[in-house]
Design an enzyme around this catalytic site. Structure first.
Site, mmCIF file in Angstrom:
data_model
loop_
_atom_site.group_PDB
_atom_site.id
_atom_site.type_symbol
_atom_site.label_atom_id
_atom_site.label_comp_id
_atom_site.label_asym_id
_atom_site.label_seq_id
_atom_site.Cartn_x
_atom_site.Cartn_y
_atom_site.Cartn_z
ATOM 1 N N LYS A 53 0.844 -1.207 0.000
ATOM 2 C CA LYS A 53 0.000 0.000 0.000
ATOM 3 C C LYS A 53 0.879 1.257 0.000
ATOM 4 O O LYS A 53 0.628 2.209 -0.740
ATOM 5 C CB LYS A 53 -0.952 -0.021 1.207
ATOM 6 C CG LYS A 53 -2.059 -1.067 1.059
ATOM 7 C CD LYS A 53 -2.873 -1.288 2.330
ATOM 8 C CE LYS A 53 -3.906 -2.398 2.118
ATOM 9 N NZ LYS A 53 -4.690 -2.726 3.308
ATOM 10 N N GLN A 97 -4.177 -1.510 9.864
ATOM 11 C CA GLN A 97 -4.220 -2.823 9.209
ATOM 12 C C GLN A 97 -4.697 -3.906 10.180
ATOM 13 O O GLN A 97 -4.130 -4.098 11.245
ATOM 14 C CB GLN A 97 -2.810 -3.161 8.657
ATOM 15 C CG GLN A 97 -2.755 -4.432 7.826
ATOM 16 C CD GLN A 97 -3.510 -4.345 6.493
ATOM 17 O OE1 GLN A 97 -3.679 -3.277 5.916
ATOM 18 N NE2 GLN A 97 -3.966 -5.478 6.000
ATOM 19 N N ASP A 120 -11.026 3.108 4.618
ATOM 20 C CA ASP A 120 -11.396 1.692 4.537
ATOM 21 C C ASP A 120 -12.912 1.517 4.424
ATOM 22 O O ASP A 120 -13.384 0.429 4.097
ATOM 23 C CB ASP A 120 -10.939 0.968 5.814
ATOM 24 C CG ASP A 120 -9.643 0.196 5.637
ATOM 25 O OD1 ASP A 120 -9.432 -0.344 4.544
ATOM 26 O OD2 ASP A 120 -8.851 0.147 6.603
#
Ligand code: GUN
Length: 291
Positions: A53, A97, A120
């Site tokens: 990412k 994460q 997200d």
């Protein structure tokens, strides 16, 4: 006839090119999109994902910073960090994460993130916006799947989409995204899960089958109808002594057999994975445009 391979790498590269232009325009206005990634512990898969990412951010001109913490980090310390990032003007997206170690509640983490920086799309505010059909951050993997279908010429509109798995990252949000009355959606959706009876009878009715239940090569040729479009969300490590690492990645679909009768199918790796990253970048750029 062998199925068309839906190339997530190629489609995600096209999306990233489009984002580069948007970022140049933002920079002309003195704005640089910024993403903060937070990792707790040393889960090998999470490390790989976060590194990918961050690298993708660098490639297209998004500022990124990563905070890495040991696996015994107290929950309160993480909350403090999230609070700081919520206040930081150069950060438009916050990515914590998952999975988190046991002492940290993922629910609390999600609630702590400012919904305006929730790239997200996990915050209940954004989930509620999505369920009521309002514009908001949509979760990256479901959004990537939708983009993949539309951009590869397999628009879900009017189709019967069968989703395998009701997990919070993919199946649960993907179903309402695909049945809503909107462009790239408007499908008839069935969700199958561990309580589903006669599973192959249902999967054989799918025009589009999305496998997201996390079981290596679960979907076999006898479970699909000829001409189906198959999206494989699984990333399962299986032992393979012929590789350097001793393992390899396979999806939730038995690619070799299913690709003989499907019209189109995503590979693993190189299908949904790169799309998830592209959508994270897209959400971050969008957040910067709005904040
Ligand atoms: N872990 C696995 N997938 C995801 C994701 O899309 N976002 C976050 N934050 N963690 C994940």
């Amino acid at each position: 006839m062998a199925a068309e391979i839906i190339d997530g790498k190629k489609i995600s590269a096209e999306i990233k090119e489009g984002l580069k232009d948007k970022i140049i325009r933002l920079k002309e206005r003195g704005k640089v999109p910024g993403l903060a990634a937070v990792m707790v512990g040393d889960n090998p898969a999470s490390q790989v994902y976060v590194n990918m990412k961050v690298k993708a951010c660098e490639e297209i001109g998004i500022y990124s910073e990563v905070s890495r913490y040991p696996k015994d980090l107290p929950e309160g310390e993480l909350m403090k960090k999230i609070d700081e990032l919520n206040q930081q003007n150069n950060i438009h997206g916050i990515l914590v994460q998952f999975p988190m170690p046991a002492q940290i509640s993922e629910e609390k983490v999600i609630l702590a993130i400012d919904p305006k920086k929730d790239v997200d799309g996990f915050h209940p505010f954004n989930v509620g916006m999505m369920l009521t059909g309002k514009p908001t951050f949509l979760p990256c993997t479901p959004l990537g799947i939708q983009e993949l279908l539309v951009r590869s010429g397999h628009d879900p509109s009017g189709k019967h989409v069968v989703i395998l798995g009701r997990g919070s990252l993919v199946g649960r949000p993907l179903a309402p995204m695909l049945y809503q009355k909107a462009k790239g959606a408007n499908a008839t959706v069935t969700i199958c899960h561990t309580g589903t009876k006669n599973l192959p009878d249902i999967t054989r009715q799918a025009d589009i089958l999305i496998a997201a239940m996390g079981k290596a090569r679960f979907v076999t040729k006898d479970m699909v109808k000829p001409g189906v479009v198959v999206i494989d969300v699984g990333t399962n490590r299986i032992e393979d002594p012929t590789t350097k690492s001793g393992y390899r990645l396979v999806g939730d679909v038995d690619f070799n057999s299913v690709s003989q009768i499907a019209i189109a199918i995503t590979p693993v790796p190189g299908g949904v994975g790169p799309m998830t990253i592209a959508m994270l970048l897209s959400n971050t750029v969008r957040s910067c445009e709005m904040l």
